[in-house]
Design an enzyme around this catalytic site. Structure first.
Site, mmCIF file in Angstrom:
data_model
loop_
_atom_site.group_PDB
_atom_site.id
_atom_site.type_symbol
_atom_site.label_atom_id
_atom_site.label_comp_id
_atom_site.label_asym_id
_atom_site.label_seq_id
_atom_site.Cartn_x
_atom_site.Cartn_y
_atom_site.Cartn_z
ATOM 1 N N LYS A 104 -2.167 -6.280 0.015
ATOM 2 C CA LYS A 104 -0.818 -6.187 0.581
ATOM 3 C C LYS A 104 -0.627 -7.224 1.680
ATOM 4 O O LYS A 104 0.432 -7.841 1.799
ATOM 5 C CB LYS A 104 -0.572 -4.760 1.119
ATOM 6 C CG LYS A 104 -0.426 -3.724 0.000
ATOM 7 C CD LYS A 104 -0.451 -2.292 0.511
ATOM 8 C CE LYS A 104 -0.505 -1.312 -0.657
ATOM 9 N NZ LYS A 104 -0.603 0.094 -0.264
ATOM 10 N N GLN B 81 -2.166 3.745 4.542
ATOM 11 C CA GLN B 81 -2.826 3.772 3.238
ATOM 12 C C GLN B 81 -3.450 5.150 2.990
ATOM 13 O O GLN B 81 -4.156 5.691 3.847
ATOM 14 C CB GLN B 81 -3.915 2.669 3.181
ATOM 15 C CG GLN B 81 -4.556 2.494 1.814
ATOM 16 C CD GLN B 81 -3.581 2.014 0.738
ATOM 17 O OE1 GLN B 81 -2.646 1.276 0.995
ATOM 18 N NE2 GLN B 81 -3.814 2.448 -0.491
ATOM 19 N N ASP C 86 7.047 2.820 1.845
ATOM 20 C CA ASP C 86 6.398 3.502 0.719
ATOM 21 C C ASP C 86 7.363 4.467 0.028
ATOM 22 O O ASP C 86 7.109 4.906 -1.095
ATOM 23 C CB ASP C 86 5.214 4.334 1.231
ATOM 24 C CG ASP C 86 3.867 3.639 1.064
ATOM 25 O OD1 ASP C 86 3.729 2.842 0.119
ATOM 26 O OD2 ASP C 86 2.962 3.912 1.868
HETATM 27 N N1 GUN Z 1 -2.668 5.033 -2.013
HETATM 28 C C1 GUN Z 1 -2.490 4.859 -3.349
HETATM 29 N N2 GUN Z 1 -1.263 4.353 -3.592
HETATM 30 C C2 GUN Z 1 -0.649 4.226 -2.400
HETATM 31 C C3 GUN Z 1 0.623 3.749 -2.004
HETATM 32 O O1 GUN Z 1 1.475 3.371 -2.808
HETATM 33 N N3 GUN Z 1 0.887 3.758 -0.668
HETATM 34 C C4 GUN Z 1 -0.015 4.204 0.252
HETATM 35 N N4 GUN Z 1 0.339 4.184 1.537
HETATM 36 N N5 GUN Z 1 -1.218 4.644 -0.090
HETATM 37 C C5 GUN Z 1 -1.529 4.655 -1.401
#
Ligand code: GUN
Length: 287
Positions: free
Chosen positions: A52, A96, A119
């Site tokens: 990211k 995350q 998100d």
């Molecule tokens: N863990 C797995 N997928 C995601 C996501 O899309 N966002 C976040 N913050 N954590 C994750």
């Protein structure tokens, strides 16, 4: 059969985001800024956050990653989230997941300002999405919509079967496909005779995390198959020691489908671009 090429489509979208950022900078507008919080040292989470960060830098966004030890308390983590909520320079914040067991993920998700929740996990944004209002869509469903739109796949009146009912993919996907005028069925681990549903489907979205779950005899001729699964399966012959497997038995299914996503190179890169699109939108929201 036509491949739904997530690498290709995401590259087109990235190029347009890059252009938009250059334009914003030239006009003296704010550079979009994404902050990510990573707690602990889970291998997959570290990989995702690094990806990211790389994506942000590549399109010209600012990026901040805050790393905390797995022992951080829930209160201390909430205090960190609140600091970012107040920071006018940061547009989007993701924490995350998964978090260590002593931390309540729901509390953390709800502590993030919904205006920075790129998100799309905050209950406010989930509610807005279910009502069809403009808001941050969760990155994977958002990316899938972009893929469907790019390939001009007909959705109106089609039977869409979603396998999996997670908050991140299955549930939001069901609302979004309903908004695209599909007749939507959500199947899950307690569904009886699951293939009775999938065999009727014009569009199947598999998001269960069980490698090669969807077999050829579960799918009708001409179906559109979208594979969200991406599981590491041990493979000693591979340099990394594992291969990535989707929920769909691609080799067996591909010739039967009208459209199908590969793994990797299908939904994965579209998810990454979904987060970038949300961050770009977040930059224009008043803080
Ligand atoms: N863990 C797995 N997928 C995601 C996501 O899309 N966002 C976040 N913050 N954590 C994750």
């Amino acid at each position: 059969m036509e491949l739904l090429n997530g690498n290709e489509v995401s590259n087109l979208i990235r190029a347009s985001i890059k252009e938009e950022v250059l334009k914003r900078k030239a006009e003296g507008k704010k550079t979009p800024h994404l902050a990510a919080i990573l707690v602990g040292a889970d291998g997959a989470s570290m990989t995702y956050v690094a990806a990211k960060e790389k994506d942000c830098i590549e399109v010209g966004f600012d990026s901040t990653v805050l790393r905390f030890d797995a022992s951080i308390s829930e209160e201390a983590l909430i205090a960190e989230v609140e600091k970012i909520n107040q920071d006018k320079n940061i547009d989007g914040l993701i924490v995350q997941l998964p978090l260590p067991k002593h931390i309540n993920e729901k509390r953390i998700t709800e502590a993030i300002s919904y205006k920075k929740d790129v998100d799309g996990f905050h209950p406010m944004n989930v509610g807005m999405m279910f009502k069809g209002l403009k808001t941050f869509l969760p990155a994977t469903p958002f990316g899938i919509l972009k893929l469907i739109e790019h390939y001009q796949i007909e959705t109106s009146g089609k039977n869409c079967v979603i396998i999996g009912r997670s908050d991140i993919v299955g549930k939001p996907m069901s609302a979004l496909m309903l908004q695209k005028n599909c007749t939507v069925t959500v199947c899950h681990s307690k569904t009886k005779n699951l293939s009775d549903f999938t065999r009727q489907a014009d569009i199947i979205i598999a998001a269960i995390g069980v490698p090669l779950f969807l077999k050829a005899d579960m799918v009708k001729e001409g179906a559109v198959v979208i594979d969200v699964g991406i599981t590491r399966v041990d493979n000693p012959t591979n340099k990394k020691g594992y291969s990535l497997k989707g929920d769909v038995d691609f080799e067996a299914l591909a010739s039967k489908c009208s459209f199908i996503t590969p793994v990797p190179g299908g939904v994965g890169p579209m998810t990454r671009v979904g987060l970038l699109l949300n961050t770009l939108d977040a930059a224009d929201l008043p803080k």
